[in-house]
Motif scaffolding. Sequence first.
Motif, PDB file in Angstrom:
ATOM      1  N   PRO A  54       0.818  -1.215   0.000  1.00  0.00           N
ATOM      2  CA  PRO A  54       0.000   0.000   0.000  1.00  0.00           C
ATOM      3  C   PRO A  54       0.853   1.267   0.000  1.00  0.00           C
ATOM      4  O   PRO A  54       0.380   2.335  -0.369  1.00  0.00           O
ATOM      5  CB  PRO A  54      -0.831  -0.096   1.277  1.00  0.00           C
ATOM      6  N   ALA A  55       2.116   1.156   0.379  1.00  0.00           N
ATOM      7  CA  ALA A  55       2.998   2.328   0.406  1.00  0.00           C
ATOM      8  C   ALA A  55       3.297   2.852  -0.998  1.00  0.00           C
ATOM      9  O   ALA A  55       3.774   3.975  -1.144  1.00  0.00           O
ATOM     10  CB  ALA A  55       4.294   1.974   1.117  1.00  0.00           C
ATOM     11  N   THR A  56       3.007   2.060  -2.012  1.00  0.00           N
ATOM     12  CA  THR A  56       3.198   2.507  -3.397  1.00  0.00           C
ATOM     13  C   THR A  56       2.300   3.694  -3.704  1.00  0.00           C
ATOM     14  O   THR A  56       2.653   4.558  -4.489  1.00  0.00           O
ATOM     15  CB  THR A  56       2.872   1.347  -4.360  1.00  0.00           C
TER      16      THR A  56
ATOM     17  N   SER B  18       0.975  12.108  -1.628  1.00  0.00           N
ATOM     18  CA  SER B  18       0.849  13.184  -2.609  1.00  0.00           C
ATOM     19  C   SER B  18      -0.022  12.748  -3.786  1.00  0.00           C
ATOM     20  O   SER B  18      -0.753  13.556  -4.360  1.00  0.00           O
ATOM     21  CB  SER B  18       2.223  13.629  -3.111  1.00  0.00           C
ATOM     22  N   TYR B  19       0.023  11.452  -4.152  1.00  0.00           N
ATOM     23  CA  TYR B  19      -0.837  10.946  -5.211  1.00  0.00           C
ATOM     24  C   TYR B  19      -2.303  11.024  -4.781  1.00  0.00           C
ATOM     25  O   TYR B  19      -3.174  11.424  -5.552  1.00  0.00           O
ATOM     26  CB  TYR B  19      -0.505   9.491  -5.545  1.00  0.00           C
ATOM     27  N   ILE B  20      -2.554  10.635  -3.535  1.00  0.00           N
ATOM     28  CA  ILE B  20      -3.922  10.671  -3.013  1.00  0.00           C
ATOM     29  C   ILE B  20      -4.424  12.108  -2.968  1.00  0.00           C
ATOM     30  O   ILE B  20      -5.554  12.395  -3.353  1.00  0.00           O
ATOM     31  CB  ILE B  20      -3.992  10.004  -1.621  1.00  0.00           C
ATOM     32  N   ALA B  21      -3.582  13.030  -2.510  1.00  0.00           N
ATOM     33  CA  ALA B  21      -3.965  14.441  -2.438  1.00  0.00           C
ATOM     34  C   ALA B  21      -4.299  14.983  -3.825  1.00  0.00           C
ATOM     35  O   ALA B  21      -5.274  15.728  -3.987  1.00  0.00           O
ATOM     36  CB  ALA B  21      -2.850  15.261  -1.799  1.00  0.00           C
ATOM     37  N   GLU B  22      -3.520  14.602  -4.813  1.00  0.00           N
ATOM     38  CA  GLU B  22      -3.772  15.055  -6.182  1.00  0.00           C
ATOM     39  C   GLU B  22      -5.121  14.552  -6.692  1.00  0.00           C
ATOM     40  O   GLU B  22      -5.892  15.310  -7.295  1.00  0.00           O
ATOM     41  CB  GLU B  22      -2.644  14.566  -7.094  1.00  0.00           C
ATOM     42  N   VAL B  23      -5.420  13.289  -6.439  1.00  0.00           N
ATOM     43  CA  VAL B  23      -6.693  12.715  -6.873  1.00  0.00           C
ATOM     44  C   VAL B  23      -7.850  13.375  -6.132  1.00  0.00           C
ATOM     45  O   VAL B  23      -8.890  13.681  -6.726  1.00  0.00           O
ATOM     46  CB  VAL B  23      -6.706  11.184  -6.671  1.00  0.00           C
ATOM     47  N   LYS B  24      -7.653  13.644  -4.838  1.00  0.00           N
ATOM     48  CA  LYS B  24      -8.709  14.304  -4.060  1.00  0.00           C
ATOM     49  C   LYS B  24      -8.974  15.717  -4.577  1.00  0.00           C
ATOM     50  O   LYS B  24     -10.119  16.163  -4.621  1.00  0.00           O
ATOM     51  CB  LYS B  24      -8.325  14.324  -2.581  1.00  0.00           C
TER      52      LYS B  24
ATOM     53  N   LEU C 207     -13.796   6.729  -4.315  1.00  0.00           N
ATOM     54  CA  LEU C 207     -15.239   6.751  -4.582  1.00  0.00           C
ATOM     55  C   LEU C 207     -15.946   5.567  -3.930  1.00  0.00           C
ATOM     56  O   LEU C 207     -17.062   5.704  -3.430  1.00  0.00           O
ATOM     57  CB  LEU C 207     -15.494   6.773  -6.090  1.00  0.00           C
ATOM     58  N   GLU C 208     -15.284   4.424  -3.910  1.00  0.00           N
ATOM     59  CA  GLU C 208     -15.872   3.253  -3.273  1.00  0.00           C
ATOM     60  C   GLU C 208     -15.977   3.441  -1.758  1.00  0.00           C
ATOM     61  O   GLU C 208     -16.980   3.071  -1.138  1.00  0.00           O
ATOM     62  CB  GLU C 208     -15.029   2.017  -3.598  1.00  0.00           C
ATOM     63  N   LEU C 209     -14.961   4.036  -1.154  1.00  0.00           N
ATOM     64  CA  LEU C 209     -14.991   4.287   0.293  1.00  0.00           C
ATOM     65  C   LEU C 209     -15.981   5.388   0.655  1.00  0.00           C
ATOM     66  O   LEU C 209     -16.562   5.369   1.738  1.00  0.00           O
ATOM     67  CB  LEU C 209     -13.594   4.635   0.799  1.00  0.00           C
ATOM     68  N   LEU C 210     -16.189   6.338  -0.232  1.00  0.00           N
ATOM     69  CA  LEU C 210     -17.158   7.412   0.036  1.00  0.00           C
ATOM     70  C   LEU C 210     -18.595   6.901   0.037  1.00  0.00           C
ATOM     71  O   LEU C 210     -19.470   7.513   0.641  1.00  0.00           O
ATOM     72  CB  LEU C 210     -17.015   8.539  -0.993  1.00  0.00           C
ATOM     73  N   LYS C 211     -18.830   5.776  -0.638  1.00  0.00           N
ATOM     74  CA  LYS C 211     -20.173   5.194  -0.651  1.00  0.00           C
ATOM     75  C   LYS C 211     -20.609   4.737   0.742  1.00  0.00           C
ATOM     76  O   LYS C 211     -21.794   4.575   0.997  1.00  0.00           O
ATOM     77  CB  LYS C 211     -20.229   4.014  -1.611  1.00  0.00           C
TER      78      LYS C 211
ATOM     79  N   LYS D 231      -4.751   5.865   5.058  1.00  0.00           N
ATOM     80  CA  LYS D 231      -4.411   4.453   5.229  1.00  0.00           C
ATOM     81  C   LYS D 231      -5.495   3.557   4.619  1.00  0.00           C
ATOM     82  O   LYS D 231      -5.191   2.575   3.940  1.00  0.00           O
ATOM     83  CB  LYS D 231      -4.240   4.140   6.719  1.00  0.00           C
ATOM     84  N   GLU D 232      -6.760   3.902   4.849  1.00  0.00           N
ATOM     85  CA  GLU D 232      -7.858   3.130   4.280  1.00  0.00           C
ATOM     86  C   GLU D 232      -7.869   3.222   2.758  1.00  0.00           C
ATOM     87  O   GLU D 232      -8.119   2.226   2.069  1.00  0.00           O
ATOM     88  CB  GLU D 232      -9.197   3.627   4.832  1.00  0.00           C
ATOM     89  N   ILE D 233      -7.577   4.406   2.239  1.00  0.00           N
ATOM     90  CA  ILE D 233      -7.534   4.588   0.783  1.00  0.00           C
ATOM     91  C   ILE D 233      -6.433   3.730   0.180  1.00  0.00           C
ATOM     92  O   ILE D 233      -6.626   3.068  -0.850  1.00  0.00           O
ATOM     93  CB  ILE D 233      -7.335   6.076   0.426  1.00  0.00           C
ATOM     94  N   LYS D 234      -5.278   3.711   0.819  1.00  0.00           N
ATOM     95  CA  LYS D 234      -4.155   2.910   0.316  1.00  0.00           C
ATOM     96  C   LYS D 234      -4.494   1.424   0.326  1.00  0.00           C
ATOM     97  O   LYS D 234      -4.195   0.703  -0.629  1.00  0.00           O
ATOM     98  CB  LYS D 234      -2.898   3.160   1.153  1.00  0.00           C
TER      99      LYS D 234
END
Length: 120
Positions: A7-9, A13-19, A59-63, A71-74
């Motif tokens: 999950p560390a991959t 910063s990638y998550i922040a960009e997508v958000k 999007l799946e977690l937001l449901k 951590k959950e997103i990763k």
Amino acid sequence: MRQISSPATFKDSYIAEVKEELAKEGILVLKIRKSVSDRKPRKLKAPKHIKVILREAILELLKENRTPTYKEIKQKALEIYKEKKRQQESVVDKYYGLWKIEDKNLVDEIALDEEIYYEI
């Protein structure tokens, strides 16, 4: 493209960009500190194949009607990646048995031939 095994991959910063991209589309994931137009361009951009997986995971977690943590997103992104990888058909499976070879020793001869070079 390297195979993802941790999950560390999926970097923060990638998550922040997508958000931020989701926020531009009107999907609020978390508060964004500054408006996107006030920021300097990102030095480290997320690769397209990782963006797709992260977007799907968020999007799946937001449901579930709650704000997901990084951590959950990763973890969810890794699960989605592994599921997609499992569903893909391998190249060997796709072309195995396509040509009928009469000579059973041909494969051994090709493998042991020192004059044949393979390019990747």
